[in-house]
Scaffold this active site. Structure first.
Site, mmCIF file in Angstrom:
data_model
loop_
_atom_site.group_PDB
_atom_site.id
_atom_site.type_symbol
_atom_site.label_atom_id
_atom_site.label_comp_id
_atom_site.label_asym_id
_atom_site.label_seq_id
_atom_site.Cartn_x
_atom_site.Cartn_y
_atom_site.Cartn_z
ATOM 1 N N MET A 1 0.833 -1.240 0.156
ATOM 2 C CA MET A 1 -0.021 0.224 -0.164
ATOM 3 C C MET A 1 0.924 1.291 0.032
ATOM 4 O O MET A 1 1.834 1.369 0.810
ATOM 5 C CB MET A 1 -0.747 -0.131 1.277
ATOM 6 C CG MET A 1 -1.386 1.448 1.601
ATOM 7 S SD MET A 1 -2.942 1.620 0.843
ATOM 8 C CE MET A 1 -3.898 0.221 1.646
ATOM 9 N N CYS A 2 0.436 2.129 -0.590
ATOM 10 C CA CYS A 2 1.331 3.256 -0.788
ATOM 11 C C CYS A 2 0.250 4.566 -1.043
ATOM 12 O O CYS A 2 -0.877 4.511 -1.331
ATOM 13 C CB CYS A 2 2.233 3.289 -2.039
ATOM 14 S SG CYS A 2 3.265 1.787 -2.182
#
Ligand SMILES: *[C@@H]1O[C@H](CO)[C@@H](O)[C@H](O)[C@H]1NC(C)=O
Ligand SMILES: *[C@@H]1O[C@H](CO)[C@@H](O)[C@H](O)[C@H]1NC(C)=O
Ligand SMILES: *[C@@H]1O[C@H](CO)[C@@H](O)[C@H](O)[C@H]1NC(C)=O
Ligand SMILES: *[C@@H]1O[C@H](CO)[C@@H](O)[C@H](O)[C@H]1NC(C)=O
Length: 615
Positions: A1-2
């Site tokens: 996740m970014c």
């Protein structure tokens, strides 16, 4: 996740971007932040790429990834299949490498069509000056856009901010209808932004009637979109919904003893348990969960207290059918010595202003306060946090302990007071839910935010409670089960009114709108804790499998509540060894956690929520 962010500007002016947005992005990706800027010939355009990485697996790959040719990738996704990624590899590097080798759009579309797993991305293709972006077929990762006509700047971001005033941007979710391409040179020349849309092929008819025009209509003000005339599309990763309705002669076979008495339901469940369909769903769901709980970093984040006993996986846990099935399957794939965190959120029950006795005339039940209705959650006689989901959660915990007594199940009681709710909504949740804005978005957004934070109390050795914060970076949620297996009461209403045909239409519509209704929002809300939301019921193979089944295999709405809806999943729960939780009727999170009661206002779920507005 970014957290990913890209600002395209058509003027040489430096792009200034909101400090608030940058901070929100950093919370999604606390492990590393970086920026890259590229410019077109004669500075005719400028793109700023900013990435904030949450490290999940493999070696930490800094983003934006810039390859030798000068292409730039921002990747907020997780590959669970489609492209080979070994446990030592990082998927960002794999995607970058694959895209680098693409020349024409059909090759890029082929790579994106092959991916299995959630993603949102932005890709600068240097050869030809193209900017690509979009979200996966189901919209499991958030991507927002806004266009500032005055300075000629288009912004794409995972999360925005709810700001007011003249400088505020007008954010919208990028529709999960396909991927978009901007011809940067052409756009710079024209001085206005045009997108080219490559839609997901959702089955011939849909493409023409529904999704195509929708893609062209919902663009930020000041921009235009054009469908690509070459007819290039992304191949759908899931099979279309089976729309067959039972023939009259089948009806007898399907419901041999229609409308069994309630006492026969256990028997019905027991008799159907060995059904081949139950085995097949168990297998495909089990694999979806396996992909989402394995190959995780074992160590908790460096800033958390040193512990070799922290869980790597947590579940949003109400003790209801959907979360119990996920917990039982996670138990299969996570080594027994590792704990699993069960995150259970409760909002303080508001004690009615008048004492109950004086408000109720004997025998007149219509004056009974709604809080005391049938679920035994009377704030006068039990704890203020003993909301329905807490009660079923504790019962579910008992079942899981029976299922695997070896495992440490951390049942995390997350008790939220009204004051804390108001504070965190103002500080955090209003920005994350944005640009969605209804009463329902507020309720679910807040409930999911507190649950995913994982801060509450867990059982201590001495039988008491100790403060506890979940260390898990992966949060499994049960979203998608109701939409696919007919779990909502509106499905029953629809079925009663217009039979299988109406029910199928309803299911089709709901799966189509789940990206815009739920998933972008839930991704933003959970991502805010530096954790990653994973949705096993929305695994491509699970969706494909369920879509291929005729509707009567999934639900039988001629049976009573608590059995007929999601019948196939209830049978699966039985197969997994679960008990009472298999026959619990659906309870929506906003009611189960009692957040909807907290505000106690007369408002509809679809009303705009004024509490989400910032000053
Ligand atoms: C990311 O993985 C690739 C292999 O896929 C590896 O070559 C690269 O070094 C990794 N990145 C970092 C920063 O370690
Ligand atoms: C559609 O894609 C083809 C191939 O990339 C391109 O030549 C054409 O200009 C595109 N059409 C539109 C309307 O953008
Ligand atoms: C949280 O609520 C539960 C009721 O479900 C109660 O038993 C527990 O003591 C509460 N914990 C705290 C710390 O308030
Ligand atoms: C839909 O279900 C029916 C009944 O099981 C089956 O005969 C048919 O092949 C299915 N259709 C598709 C497209 O899978």
């Amino acid at each position: 996740m970014c957290g990913i962010f890209c600002a395209l500007s058509l003027s040489p002016a430096r792009c200034v971007w909101s400090k608030a947005v940058r901070e929100h992005l950093k919370r999604r990706g606390p492990d590393l932040s970086r920026e890259v800027t590229v410019e077109g010939a004669n500075s005719c355009y400028r793109c700023l790429f900013s990435a904030h990485v949450l490290h999940m697996r493999g070696l930490l790959t800094p983003q934006p990834v810039q390859d030798d040719a000068g292409n730039v990738l921002l990747w907020n996704g997780e590959i669970f299949g489609g492209l080979p990624v070994t446990p030592e590899e990082n998927d960002t590097a794999v995607v970058s490498r694959r895209l680098s080798s693409c020349v024409g759009p059909s090759e890029i579309l082929a790579v994106l069509s092959a991916l299995r797993g959630p993603w949102g991305f932005v890709y600068y293709q240097k050869a030809g000056d193209y900017l690509w972006f979009g979200r996966d077929f189901l919209g499991r990762r958030s991507l927002l856009w806004a266009f500032d006509a005055e300075v000629g700047a288009l912004t794409l971001t995972s999360v925005a901010a709810c700001e007011s005033g003249p400088a505020a941007s007008f954010w919208q979710e990028v529709p999960a209808v396909g991927v978009y391409r901007i011809d940067l040179k052409a756009v710079a020349e024209a001085g206005r932004v045009t997108f080219e849309v490559y839609p997901w092929a959702r089955g011939g008819r849909d493409l023409v009637s529904g999704y195509g025009p929708a893609a062209l209509e919902s663009t930020p003000g000041g921009c235009t979109a054009a469908m690509n005339r070459s007819g290039l599309v992304l191949a759908s990763p899931v099979r279309p919904l089976n729309t067959s309705i039972p023939k009259l002669s089948d009806e007898e076979e399907i419901h041999p003893n229609s409308h069994p008495r309630v006492t026969d339901l256990e028997q019905l469940l027991a008799s159907k348990e060995n059904d081949a369909e139950v085995s097949r769903l168990t297998d495909v769901l089990s694999e979806a969960v396996r992909r989402r709980v394995q190959s995780l970093p074992f160590k908790a984040r460096d800033d958390s207290p040193p512990s070799n006993e922290g869980a790597a996986v947590a579940l949003l846990f109400s003790g209801g059918l959907d979360s119990m099935v996920l917990a039982a399957l996670a138990d299969r794939h996570i080594p027994a010595h590792q704990p699993i965190d069960l995150l259970n959120v409760a909002f303080e029950l508001q004690v009615p202003k008048k004492p109950i006795e004086s408000a109720r005339k004997p025998g007149k039940h219509k004056n009974k306060p709604a809080d005391c209705k049938s679920d035994g959650a009377d704030p006068q006689t039990s704890g203020a946090f003993d909301v329905p989901d807490r009660i079923t959660g504790k019962a579910g915990l008992g079942e899981l302990r029976d299922l695997n007594p070896e495992r440490r199940w951390n049942f995390v009681e997350i008790n939220v007071t009204k004051e804390e709710l108001q504070e965190m909504r103002r500080e955090r949740v209003c920005h994350l839910v944005h640009p969605l804005d209804t009463v329902l978005d507020d309720s679910i957004g807040c409930a999911v935010w507190f649950a995913a934070r994982g801060t509450g109390f867990a059982a201590a050795e001495d039988g008491g409670q100790r403060p506890f914060t979940s260390s898990a970076k992966v949060v499994l949620t049960g979203i998608g089960a109701d939409e696919q297996l007919a779990g909502y009461s509106r499905h029953r209403v629809r079925f009663t009114a217009s039979g299988h045909e109406g029910l199928i239409q309803e299911l089709q519509m709901e799966l189509g709108r789940i990206p815009s209704r739920n998933l972008g929002r839930d991704d933003r809300v959970i991502g805010d804790h530096g954790k990653e939301a994973r949705f096993p019921y929305l695994d491509e193979d699970v969706v494909s499998h369920l879509n291929a089944l005729p509707v009567w295999e999934k639900a039988d709405l001629s049976l009573p509540r608590g059995v007929g809806e999601k019948l196939l999943l209830r049978l699966t729960a039985r197969r997994l060894g679960l008990g009472q939780s298999a026959v619990l009727p659906k309870r929506a999170m906003q009611f189960g956690s009692r957040i909807a009661k907290m505000e106690a206002r007369r408002e509809k779920a679809s009303d705009k929520c004024t509490r989400l507005l910032t000053e």
